[in-house]
Design an enzyme around this catalytic site. Structure first.
Site, PDB file in Angstrom:
ATOM      1  N   ASP A 184      11.372   3.425  11.306  1.00 13.90           N
ATOM      2  CA  ASP A 184      11.207   3.716   9.871  1.00 13.90           C
ATOM      3  C   ASP A 184      11.927   5.031   9.561  1.00 13.90           C
ATOM      4  OD1 ASP A 184       9.644   1.518   9.223  1.00 13.90           O
ATOM      5  OD2 ASP A 184       7.743   2.557   9.566  1.00 13.90           O
ATOM      6  N   LYS A 195       0.275   0.981  13.916  1.00 18.68           N
ATOM      7  CA  LYS A 195       1.395   1.866  14.282  1.00 18.68           C
ATOM      8  C   LYS A 195       0.915   3.096  15.063  1.00 18.68           C
ATOM      9  CE  LYS A 195       4.536   0.597  10.558  1.00 18.68           C
ATOM     10  NZ  LYS A 195       5.370   1.052   9.450  1.00 18.68           N
TER      11      LYS A 195
HETATM   12  P1  NAP Z   1      -0.940   3.279   4.938  1.00 21.38           P
HETATM   13  O1  NAP Z   1      -0.794   4.058   6.181  1.00 21.38           O
HETATM   14  O2  NAP Z   1      -2.054   2.323   4.761  1.00 21.38           O
HETATM   15  O3  NAP Z   1      -1.010   4.344   3.718  1.00 21.38           O
HETATM   16  C1  NAP Z   1      -1.135   3.929   2.386  1.00 21.38           C
HETATM   17  C2  NAP Z   1      -1.080   5.134   1.460  1.00 21.38           C
HETATM   18  O4  NAP Z   1      -1.079   4.634   0.122  1.00 21.38           O
HETATM   19  C3  NAP Z   1      -2.282   6.060   1.590  1.00 21.38           C
HETATM   20  O5  NAP Z   1      -1.862   7.367   1.322  1.00 21.38           O
HETATM   21  C4  NAP Z   1      -3.213   5.538   0.491  1.00 21.38           C
HETATM   22  O6  NAP Z   1      -4.038   6.523  -0.069  1.00 21.38           O
HETATM   23  C5  NAP Z   1      -2.212   5.142  -0.571  1.00 21.38           C
HETATM   24  N1  NAP Z   1      -2.764   4.110  -1.432  1.00 21.38           N
HETATM   25  C6  NAP Z   1      -3.125   2.857  -1.049  1.00 21.38           C
HETATM   26  N2  NAP Z   1      -3.575   2.175  -2.117  1.00 21.38           N
HETATM   27  C7  NAP Z   1      -3.495   3.009  -3.173  1.00 21.38           C
HETATM   28  C8  NAP Z   1      -3.822   2.873  -4.546  1.00 21.38           C
HETATM   29  N3  NAP Z   1      -4.298   1.735  -5.044  1.00 21.38           N
HETATM   30  N4  NAP Z   1      -3.617   3.932  -5.356  1.00 21.38           N
HETATM   31  C9  NAP Z   1      -3.134   5.098  -4.879  1.00 21.38           C
HETATM   32  N5  NAP Z   1      -2.817   5.296  -3.584  1.00 21.38           N
HETATM   33  C10 NAP Z   1      -2.988   4.243  -2.735  1.00 21.38           C
HETATM   34  O7  NAP Z   1       0.382   2.444   4.639  1.00 21.38           O
HETATM   35  P2  NAP Z   1       1.872   2.832   5.038  1.00 21.38           P
HETATM   36  O8  NAP Z   1       2.223   2.266   6.346  1.00 21.38           O
HETATM   37  O9  NAP Z   1       2.055   4.264   4.806  1.00 21.38           O
HETATM   38  O10 NAP Z   1       2.713   1.991   3.966  1.00 21.38           O
HETATM   39  C11 NAP Z   1       2.736   2.365   2.604  1.00 21.38           C
HETATM   40  C12 NAP Z   1       3.701   1.451   1.845  1.00 21.38           C
HETATM   41  O11 NAP Z   1       5.026   1.648   2.311  1.00 21.38           O
HETATM   42  C13 NAP Z   1       3.412  -0.028   2.042  1.00 21.38           C
HETATM   43  O12 NAP Z   1       3.585  -0.685   0.812  1.00 21.38           O
HETATM   44  C14 NAP Z   1       4.456  -0.479   3.018  1.00 21.38           C
HETATM   45  O13 NAP Z   1       4.803  -1.845   2.847  1.00 21.38           O
HETATM   46  C15 NAP Z   1       5.621   0.398   2.604  1.00 21.38           C
HETATM   47  N6  NAP Z   1       6.571   0.576   3.703  1.00 21.38           N
HETATM   48  C16 NAP Z   1       7.845   0.191   3.489  1.00 21.38           C
HETATM   49  C17 NAP Z   1       8.769   0.360   4.461  1.00 21.38           C
HETATM   50  C18 NAP Z   1      10.175  -0.057   4.215  1.00 21.38           C
HETATM   51  O14 NAP Z   1      10.945  -0.187   5.176  1.00 21.38           O
HETATM   52  N7  NAP Z   1      10.563  -0.273   2.979  1.00 21.38           N
HETATM   53  C19 NAP Z   1       8.419   0.900   5.710  1.00 21.38           C
HETATM   54  C20 NAP Z   1       7.103   1.306   5.906  1.00 21.38           C
HETATM   55  C21 NAP Z   1       6.182   1.135   4.881  1.00 21.38           C
HETATM   56  P3  NAP Z   1      -5.453   6.916   0.589  1.00 21.38           P
HETATM   57  O15 NAP Z   1      -5.120   7.920   1.660  1.00 21.38           O
HETATM   58  O16 NAP Z   1      -6.210   7.476  -0.555  1.00 21.38           O
HETATM   59  O17 NAP Z   1      -6.035   5.646   1.128  1.00 21.38           O
END
Ligand code: NAP
Length: 492
Positions: free
Chosen positions: A323, A287
């Site tokens: 989003d 992204k």
């Molecule tokens: P990302 O950029 O990879 O960020 C992930 C975040 O989650 C980071 O802050 C990471 O912390 C944290 N994290 C990952 N694993 C963890 C764990 N085991 N324990 C605690 N913190 C953890 O991902 P993203 O794009 O932001 O997406 C995050 C989530 O939102 C995903 O599940 C995605 O599917 C969901 N999402 C949903 C929608 C929707 O339309 N519903 C849209 C977008 C995203 P660190 O910084 O410490 O690595």
């Protein structure tokens, strides 16, 4: 015009005929009768199917080494291929290497019966496009149609095959990139002037094969080619959601996954319009990368520094962040007004950034907690509005919050089980919004329910962001009810 051939891999002549007739009703021009799918095909069965379906069919006896189902000894194979060449099929398919010693005979037989001979070769591993081009020339030298299939690990390899195809315009050929990465070679079959588009009759017989409906859709003038860019993509339900939207509105087009390695993203975007791609969704981990590779980005994408939707038009690429829209509209549809309310956001990745952007714009008081505190600090620093960074270990003492948003993947099927925070934190929230949607009933939502706290999964946001992307690509209002149905089915 490229002919669409539904591949029929049935075990008996009766079943093959039944499936073939169904495929014709679904829009196939031809059927490829895969005699290797019979445990032991006989010349009598070849004659039966030739009599029933001949002029609209391809007779094929693929060897196991070239992707066939059942093998036969050389003499049986030869006898069956002679029969296939003699009978009134539209095409007979023989193999460049396995049938090398008989190719002249088959070509002569086919010619005498007025049919086209397809000489084919299936590579067993990814190979350079030039090598595929040489083998295709060898096939063309022996038959009226040359067919080569090459497994593709990357979209780059498939684009290499497309280039070979563009140079071959005057020949009668089929050049297929196998696997999900090769799908563009199938999508562009008509544009490249390929002789035949092989599509799945009942079930896909080759990896990356389009289903028959998609192949028929692509034939329409101005068919929309849409796709999803990311890596890996197995988890995504966007293909089901957008395919349902196209189908509901009867818009001809396809939405396919483009699973790309990091190094391929830039060349792919550069080629995308030439590949006739009109729209892309972008997901993890590209992204942010994609935002820097486009001609223009909209205000939300600019503010968040991330793009999840690309529109390609008139040699111009524009990035959007739907989003942001999805979360904003979903808050409205849930009746959640955030002005001056207190919100805790868990996570500091791309999704958290989109959420914080919306919340600040709504006037909420925003608190962010992340496993890696420096990332939360960087997120806070990237906004003009105030964002309070809370240590994860301090959450028990912080709050209460009107809204708790989980913007981490914790709780996703196949990942870390359990909620991202304990009961003591959950009970201090008035409402819980879990961005995770797979499963819909997430561990965090289960905990919230147990504690009497209301909540929702990320499905609503997902659908609103998808509908906005769809509208940007097509100019049509998205059929959200059908998209929701497809999402729920995919998540079941
Ligand atoms: P990302 O950029 O990879 O960020 C992930 C975040 O989650 C980071 O802050 C990471 O912390 C944290 N994290 C990952 N694993 C963890 C764990 N085991 N324990 C605690 N913190 C953890 O991902 P993203 O794009 O932001 O997406 C995050 C989530 O939102 C995903 O599940 C995605 O599917 C969901 N999402 C949903 C929608 C929707 O339309 N519903 C849209 C977008 C995203 P660190 O910084 O410490 O690595």
């Amino acid at each position: 015009m490229t002919k669409i051939a539904a591949v029929i891999a049935a075990g008996t002549a009766a079943e093959a005929e039944r499936q073939a007739r169904a495929a014709f009703r679904r829009g196939a021009d031809l059927v490829e009768l895969r005699f290797d799918a019979f445990r032991r095909a006989t010349p009598a069965e070849v004659r039966t199917l030739a009599a029933a379906l001949g002029p609209r069919s391809i007779g094929t006896l693929r060897t196991p080494g070239q992707g066939g189902f059942h093998g036969s000894d050389l003499a049986t194979r030869h006898a069956l291929l002679q029969e296939i060449c003699r009978q009134p099929f539209r095409y007979a398919d023989v193999e460049l290497t396995s049938d090398a010693i008989h190719l002249e005979e088959y070509a002569k037989l086919a010619r005498s019966r007025g049919k086209d001979l397809i000489v084919s070769h299936h590579f067993d591993r990814p190979s350079p496009a030039d090598e595929a081009a040489d083998v295709l020339e060898a096939c063309l030298a022996q038959g009226t149609v040359g067919k080569v299939a090459v497994p593709c690990d990357t979209v780059d390899q498939a684009v290499g095959l497309v280039e070979v195809g563009r140079r071959l315009k005057k020949s009668r050929f089929v050049l297929i990139g196998m696997g999900a990465a090769g799908v563009i070679t199938r999508i562009l079959a008509e544009d490249l002037g390929q002789e035949i588009q092989y599509a799945a009759g009942n079930r896909a017989t080759a990896s990356g094969q389009l289903d028959l409906e998609a192949a028929v859709q692509l034939r329409a003038k101005n068919a929309l080619i849409l796709g999803l860019l990311g890596h890996p993509l197995g988890h995504s339900i966007s293909p089901q959601i957008h395919t349902a939207a196209l189908t509901a509105l009867r818009l001809p087009g396809v939405y396919v996954p483009f699973d790309l390695e990091d190094a391929s993203v830039e060349p792919f975007l550069r080629d995308a319009e030439r590949l006739q791609i009109r729209g892309l969704s972008v997901t993890i981990p590209y992204k942010e990368t994609v935002a820097g590779l486009l001609d223009e980005v909209d205000a939300d994408a600019e503010a968040v520094g991330a793009v999840n939707t690309v529109v390609l038009r008139d040699d111009w690429t524009k990035g959007h962040n739907t989003d942001v829209y999805g979360f904003r509209v979903s808050l409205r549809s849930l009746g959640l007004r955030m002005g001056s309310r207190s919100v805790l956001v868990l996570g500091a990745g791309g999704a958290a950034k989109a959420i914080v952007h919306v919340l600040l714009r709504e006037g909420a008081s925003v608190h962010v907690a992340n496993r890696t505190p420096d990332r939360a600090k960087a997120l806070a620093a990237s906004f003009d509005g105030p964002v309070d960074v809370v240590g994860v270990e301090d959450l028990d003492r912080a709050g209460p919050w009107d809204l708790l948003v989980n913007a981490t993947p914790v709780g996703t099927n196949g990942g870390d089980s359990g909620p991202p925070v304990g009961d003591a934190v959950v009970r201090k929230a008035h409402f819980v919004y879990d961005l995770v949607y797979n499963p819909q009933d997430t561990p965090l939502l289960q905990a919230a329910r147990r504690l009497g706290v209301k909540g929702t999964s990320g499905l609503d946001m997902l659908l609103h962001q998808a509908s906005k992307s769809f509208e940007l690509w097509t100019g049509h209002e998205a059929p959200i009810a059908e998209m929701r149905k497809a999402a729920e089915e995919a998540l079941r």
